[in-house]
Design a protein around this motif. Sequence first.
Motif, PDB file in Angstrom:
ATOM      1  N   SER A   4       0.842  -1.186   0.000  1.00 47.64           N
ATOM      2  CA  SER A   4       0.000   0.000   0.000  1.00 47.64           C
ATOM      3  C   SER A   4       0.879   1.239   0.000  1.00 47.64           C
ATOM      4  O   SER A   4       1.827   1.331   0.756  1.00 47.64           O
ATOM      5  CB  SER A   4      -0.925   0.007   1.205  1.00 47.64           C
ATOM      6  OG  SER A   4      -0.164  -0.015   2.381  1.00 47.64           O
TER       7      SER A   4
ATOM      8  N   SER B 250       0.394   4.730   0.495  1.00 50.02           N
ATOM      9  CA  SER B 250       0.463   5.825   1.454  1.00 50.02           C
ATOM     10  C   SER B 250       0.378   5.311   2.876  1.00 50.02           C
ATOM     11  O   SER B 250       1.107   5.731   3.751  1.00 50.02           O
ATOM     12  CB  SER B 250      -0.646   6.828   1.187  1.00 50.02           C
ATOM     13  OG  SER B 250      -1.897   6.196   1.239  1.00 50.02           O
TER      14      SER B 250
ATOM     15  N   THR C 284      -8.108   5.625  -0.141  1.00 47.60           N
ATOM     16  CA  THR C 284      -8.155   4.374  -0.899  1.00 47.60           C
ATOM     17  C   THR C 284      -6.764   3.936  -1.335  1.00 47.60           C
ATOM     18  O   THR C 284      -6.601   2.835  -1.856  1.00 47.60           O
ATOM     19  CB  THR C 284      -9.071   4.526  -2.135  1.00 47.60           C
ATOM     20  OG1 THR C 284     -10.167   5.375  -1.789  1.00 47.60           O
ATOM     21  CG2 THR C 284      -9.635   3.186  -2.562  1.00 47.60           C
ATOM     22  N   GLY C 285      -5.766   4.800  -1.138  1.00 46.74           N
ATOM     23  CA  GLY C 285      -4.406   4.433  -1.512  1.00 46.74           C
ATOM     24  C   GLY C 285      -4.153   4.461  -3.008  1.00 46.74           C
ATOM     25  O   GLY C 285      -3.274   3.774  -3.493  1.00 46.74           O
TER      26      GLY C 285
ATOM     27  N   ARG D 128      -6.675   0.510   1.098  1.00 47.80           N
ATOM     28  CA  ARG D 128      -5.452   1.269   1.294  1.00 47.80           C
ATOM     29  C   ARG D 128      -4.476   0.504   2.188  1.00 47.80           C
ATOM     30  O   ARG D 128      -3.285   0.428   1.926  1.00 47.80           O
ATOM     31  CB  ARG D 128      -5.773   2.615   1.944  1.00 47.80           C
ATOM     32  CG  ARG D 128      -4.561   3.464   2.257  1.00 47.80           C
ATOM     33  CD  ARG D 128      -4.904   4.626   3.174  1.00 47.80           C
ATOM     34  NE  ARG D 128      -5.063   4.167   4.551  1.00 47.80           N
ATOM     35  CZ  ARG D 128      -5.548   4.909   5.530  1.00 47.80           C
ATOM     36  NH1 ARG D 128      -5.959   6.122   5.286  1.00 47.80           N
ATOM     37  NH2 ARG D 128      -5.660   4.424   6.744  1.00 47.80           N
ATOM     38  N   GLU D 129      -5.029  -0.108   3.235  1.00 47.58           N
ATOM     39  CA  GLU D 129      -4.172  -0.777   4.207  1.00 47.58           C
ATOM     40  C   GLU D 129      -3.605  -2.083   3.678  1.00 47.58           C
ATOM     41  O   GLU D 129      -2.457  -2.411   3.927  1.00 47.58           O
ATOM     42  CB  GLU D 129      -4.962  -1.054   5.491  1.00 47.58           C
ATOM     43  CG  GLU D 129      -5.299   0.183   6.286  1.00 47.58           C
ATOM     44  CD  GLU D 129      -4.072   0.742   6.975  1.00 47.58           C
ATOM     45  OE1 GLU D 129      -3.345  -0.036   7.594  1.00 47.58           O
ATOM     46  OE2 GLU D 129      -3.839   1.959   6.855  1.00 47.58           O
TER      47      GLU D 129
ATOM     48  N   GLU E 279      -4.633  -4.480   0.331  1.00 48.59           N
ATOM     49  CA  GLU E 279      -5.558  -4.878  -0.724  1.00 48.59           C
ATOM     50  C   GLU E 279      -5.624  -6.397  -0.874  1.00 48.59           C
ATOM     51  O   GLU E 279      -6.697  -6.967  -1.097  1.00 48.59           O
ATOM     52  CB  GLU E 279      -5.147  -4.241  -2.058  1.00 48.59           C
ATOM     53  CG  GLU E 279      -6.158  -4.547  -3.135  1.00 48.59           C
ATOM     54  CD  GLU E 279      -5.870  -3.853  -4.453  1.00 48.59           C
ATOM     55  OE1 GLU E 279      -4.981  -3.002  -4.503  1.00 48.59           O
ATOM     56  OE2 GLU E 279      -6.555  -4.186  -5.426  1.00 48.59           O
TER      57      GLU E 279
ATOM     58  N   LYS F 279     -12.319   0.115  -5.869  1.00 49.16           N
ATOM     59  CA  LYS F 279     -11.371   1.155  -6.272  1.00 49.16           C
ATOM     60  C   LYS F 279     -11.990   2.021  -7.371  1.00 49.16           C
ATOM     61  O   LYS F 279     -11.839   3.242  -7.390  1.00 49.16           O
ATOM     62  CB  LYS F 279     -10.060   0.528  -6.767  1.00 49.16           C
ATOM     63  CG  LYS F 279      -9.225  -0.075  -5.667  1.00 49.16           C
ATOM     64  CD  LYS F 279      -7.764  -0.275  -6.080  1.00 49.16           C
ATOM     65  CE  LYS F 279      -7.594  -1.444  -7.003  1.00 49.16           C
ATOM     66  NZ  LYS F 279      -6.167  -1.698  -7.305  1.00 49.16           N
TER      67      LYS F 279
ATOM     68  N   GLY G 247      -5.155  11.642   3.763  1.00 58.84           N
ATOM     69  CA  GLY G 247      -5.859  10.762   4.689  1.00 58.84           C
ATOM     70  C   GLY G 247      -6.453  11.486   5.875  1.00 58.84           C
ATOM     71  O   GLY G 247      -6.829  10.856   6.857  1.00 58.84           O
TER      72      GLY G 247
END
Lengths: 247, 616, 246
Positions: free
Chosen positions: B291, B293, B352-353, B489-490, B492, B506, B554
Motif C-alpha cells: 500500500s 500511502s 483508498t491508496g 489502502r491498508e 488490498e 477502487k 488521509g
Amino acid sequence: MSVLRTESLYCAFGSLVVTKDVTLTVIKGERHVIIGPNGAGKTSLLNQIGGQLHAGRGRILLGGTDITQWPPNRIAQSGIARTFQRNNLFPNLTVLENLCLAVEARRGRPWDFFSLADHRHAVIRRAEALLAQVHIAGDASRPVHNLSYGEQRQLEIGLALAGEPTLLLLDEPTSGMSPAETKSMIALIASLPRTLSILMIEHDMNVVFTVADRITVFYYGEVLASGPPAEIRNDRRVREIYLGMED
Amino acid sequence: MEFFLEQILNGLVYGVLLFLTAAGLSLIFGLMNVVSLAHGSFFMMGGYVAYSLYRLTGSFWAALLLAPVPIVAAGVAMEVIFLRPLYRRGHLDQVLLTFGFTFIFLDAVQTIWGRDVLALPPPAVFDGVVALGTGVFSSYRLFLIGFGLAIALLLWLFLDRSQLGARVRAGVDDAAMAGGLGCNISALFTAIFGAGVALAALGGVAAGPIFGIYPGEDAEILIPAFIVIVVGGMGSLRGAFVGSLLIGEADTFGNAYMPQLALFLIYLVMAIVLLVRPQGLFGIKHGLAASPSGSTPAAPLPSRRALAIGLIGVAALVIYPLLVADYQRSLVTELLIFAIVAMSLDLLLGFTGLMSLGHAAFFGLGAYVVIVLGTFFDFNAWFGVALGIGAAALAALVIGYFCVRASGIPFLMLTLAFSQLVYSVALKWRDVTGGSDGIGLAVKPSLFGFTLSNSLTMYFVALFFFVLCFLGLRRLVSSPLGRVFIGIRENEARMLAIGYATRRYKLASFTIGGAVAGLAGGLYAVFNGFISPDAVYWSASGDILIMVMLGGAGTLLGPVFGAAAFLLMKNLVSTYSEHWLAIIGVVFVACVLFFPGGFWGTLRQVRIMTREKVPA
Amino acid sequence: MAGARAGPKLPGRLRMLELDGIHTYYGDSHVLRGVSLSVGAGEVVCLLGRNGAGKTTTILTAMGYVKPRTGRIAYRARNITALRPFEIARLGVGYVPQERGIFPSLTVVENLTVFARGTRRGRWTLPRIFALFPVLEARVGHLGFQLSGGEQQMLSIARALMLNPTLLLLDEPSEGLAPMILQQIVTAIKSLRNEGLAILLVEQNLRTALALGDRHHVLNKGEICYTGSSAELGGNDTVLRDYLSV
C-alpha cells in the motif's frame, strides 16, 4: 462426503516445480493437516486453493463446482476462508474495525455509503462475538499493530471465521508462537464446530497429532503419504525423510 | 507506397526518441523503484544546452557530445542531494520531489532562453534529402534512426555482456542482495541515474533539428514515455524498446491516416495491452504492490470539541466576506473551490491508496461542460454543473476501468497519461473548446434572482458546496463503504482474500472522486467564467496532489488547509516575482523533504507524541 | 559459563566476529535483547531456536542490514557496527540469506562472477567452485530462476565463496532440501570448515546443526538462553524440548 477436492494440481515457477500432481480430498468436518519440509509446496497449494495463485494445470472442486480459475474474492464468497503464514491484517485499523470489514464482506452491506460504520450494531455484535471466539480479550479499539504477535495470529483466524466458511484453510497457525500461545491456539482450533472442515499446514508435531483426523505428507510438491495419524506415525518412509530429520 | 514507407520511417524517428527517454526511466525504475518526473526536463534541457553550444561552437556534433555533460551533472546532483534521502519513504514523495524540480527546471529554461521556439539546424552532412523510391526523405531523420538504434544496441551490449551491466541486472533483480555481496548500490544507482539522464539529454539534442526546442517539450516527451513503459513493462529494456517503436509507429500512422482519431490511438494501444497483459508486454508479473500511502490512521469521529471548532470555523467563513473587499472575497471563493478538489483527491489518495496524477482532468471536464453548453446551447449554468458532474463521473468510470488494473507507480502513470489525453482534446478540439485560448462564458448565471457576478453571492454558493462536500465525504469515509476503501489502502491482498472485489471498490472511489472534482470544476467555471487547457494540464493535477500532500493525505481537513496554503502562496509569489514557478518548485521540494506527513499530518503526529509523553 | 558464552579468548585477528550486547528493534518491537556471541577463526557457531526467536535478525544485524539500537559488532577486532552491508561484504564476510537471493535473470556463471572479489590472489575460482558443487557446472548457462531449490542453495553458498571471504554467514541452508541434497551441502560446509573458514550458521534442523557446529547458541525471544557444545546440547533434553523440538 468431500467438501474440497483437488485433481492433479501442478504449478511451477520456471523450472522450480512447487506442486506436482497433487490430488487431495477434504471430507466434511475433517481436520486435515498437511505436513512436510519447508519449501515442499504446502503454501503454494493453499494459494492455489485460495485463488492467490493461478498457475499450472489441474482442477480444484468445491462441492461439485470447479473453482480453479476463480479470483480470491469469489472463492472467499463461496465459503472458503483462509489465514496466512505471516500475519496479513490491517495494521493501522483497530481490532474491531478489522473484524467488521470481514463481517461486512460476507453478510453486511459493504456498498452502504451513508450509514455510519460505527453504528452498525448487528455487524459490531457479530465482530465482538468473533473476538470472544478467538480468545482476544481487552480493548477492541486498540490498533492491530499494538497487539502481541500471538493475538495477531488469533485475529488472523477471526478474520477468516467472519467469512462464515464451510472450509477453513490455516497456514501454520502456531508458527512463531510460545508454548503457552500454542496451547491456546490448539484449544481455539479444537473449539471450532464440526460443521466446519479444516485444511491446515502445521510444523509443530504436538499440534499436528492433537488436531489431525488425517495427515497428508508433502514432499517436493508431491503427496508422499496420506492417512490417519497412527498410520502416518508408523509410515517408514515418512519417518525416514521427515520425522526422522526433525528429531 | 512511398507515403507508407515515409510514415514507417517517421514512426521510427519518433520511436527512437521515445526510446532514449523511456530507457532511462525504465532502468531507474527497475533498479530503485523510483519514478522521476524530471526526466522530461532533462530531455528538454538537452535541447537548450545544445542550442547554446551550437551558437558557441558552430558545430552540431560538439553540441551533441557536450550538451549531456552539464545536464548529467544537474541530474546527478538532484539524485544525490535530494532523491537519496527519500528512498526509505514512499513513491509519492519521490514523485512530488521530482515534480517540484520540473518547475525549477522549466523556470530556469524560460529565464535563460526565453519562451520562443528555438531552432537547432541539423549537421551539414545530413542537411539534405535521400531519394526513397520516387519520394525523398530527410537524411537527418535517417541518421537519427540509425543513431537511436545504435544506442539501443550499445545499451543492450552493455547490459548483457559487460560486468557492470551484469551488476545493474543483479541490482534490478535484488538490490539488497547485491549490497550483501559488496555492491555499492547507491553508487551504482547514481551511475545509472546519470546514464539515464544522459540518454534523455541526447534525445533532446537529437530531437532539436526536427521538432525545435521549446518549453513544454518536457511533458510532451515524458507522457508518451510513460505510456511506452506501461505498454512495454516496467523495468524492462526490451519492453522500452518494443514499446517505443510501437507507440512511435501508432502515433505516426494515426496522424497520417486518421488525424481525427490520432490522439486516441496510442491510448487505444495502451488500453488493449493493459486488458490483455496488465504487466506490459515484457513486464514480469508482480504481486500486489504494498500500500502506497499507508500509515495514516482512520479519521477519528467528530468529538464534541471538534464539532464546536467546526462550527466556529464555518461561522468565521460566513462572517468573513461581509468584512472584506471584492478581491479578498474572490480569493477565498477560489480557495473553497480548490479545497473541494483537494478533498476529492484525498478520497483516492489518502483513503483508498490510489496515487492519481490526473485528477485535474475531471475538474477541467466539469468546467468545460458548463462553459461549452452555456456558450453554444445557452444552457443554464446550474444544469451545466449537474451535467458536468455526470460527465466527470462517466469519464472517471471509463478511465478508472483501465487504471484500477494497475496499482502503485503504473497507476500513477496511467492516470497521468489519460489526463493528458483530456488535455490534448481540450487543446485540439478548437471549434468547441477554443483551443489554447480557452473559452469564456458570455453571461454569468444567476441563482434565485441573485446574480453570481456578485462576489458575495458566489462566495456563499462556494461555501455551501464546500461544507456540503466536506460533510458528505466525511460521512462517506466513516460509512461501511468508506471502511472498505480504507481497508484497500491498508492491505488490498487481504481485502481480496476476505471476499471483496477490490477493483470494483477502487473504481467506485475513483468515480466518486472524479464526480466531486467535476462539481468543483463546474463551480470554478461559474466563478471564473473562463476555462483553458492549462486547467487540465498535468501540472494542474500536480498542483492538486501538492495541496493534498502539503496538508496531509488521509485527513480530509488537511487538504483543505493544503489548498489554502498553496493558492495563497501562488498568489503572493506570482504577484511579486516572475520566477514564481521556480519559487513554488523550491517550496515543494522543501515541503517533501521537511514535512513528510503534510502540515496536518505533522501536527497530528506532534499531538500524539506529546500526549504519549504525559504519564497516564 | 561466561567464558563459554563469549567463546574462547583469541587474539584480535582470529576473533572473526563478535557481537556484544546487541539490542535490535523493528519499529517498537524489541527483537534482539542483548545478544552476545563470537565466532573464532575456523570455528562453526550455530544459532538455533524457533521461528521468530531472532536468528535471522542476528544475521541481518551482523551483516549491517539492520542497525542495532545498542551494542557493538566487530570483525577481526574492527568495529563494523556503523558499516553498510556492502562495506562489510568487502571486508571479507560472505552472506548466504535464507531465501538464497539468487539473481533470477542472471545465469549461473554471472551469479558467481558478478560480484566476485580477489579472484586473482584468492583461493576460490570457478573450477574450485565446480569441484565443490559439480551440479553447478552442469547448469552454467541456466538462468537463476530455472534452478531447483537445492541448486539455488549451492549457488548461493558458492557465490558467497567467490568473494573469498574469511567469515560466512549462513541462514538456514538446509531449509526445504531433500536429504540427499542436504547431505551434499553438509559435506561442502564441513570441507569449508576444514579449510579454516569461520562460519555463523543459523539452523532449525537439529541434526544438521549437531553435525556441523563446534558451539551452539539457542535463541529464545531474542535472548541467548543456552550455550553449549554439540555433545552438551545433544544430551540436554530440557533445552531440546523447551526451545527446539517440535
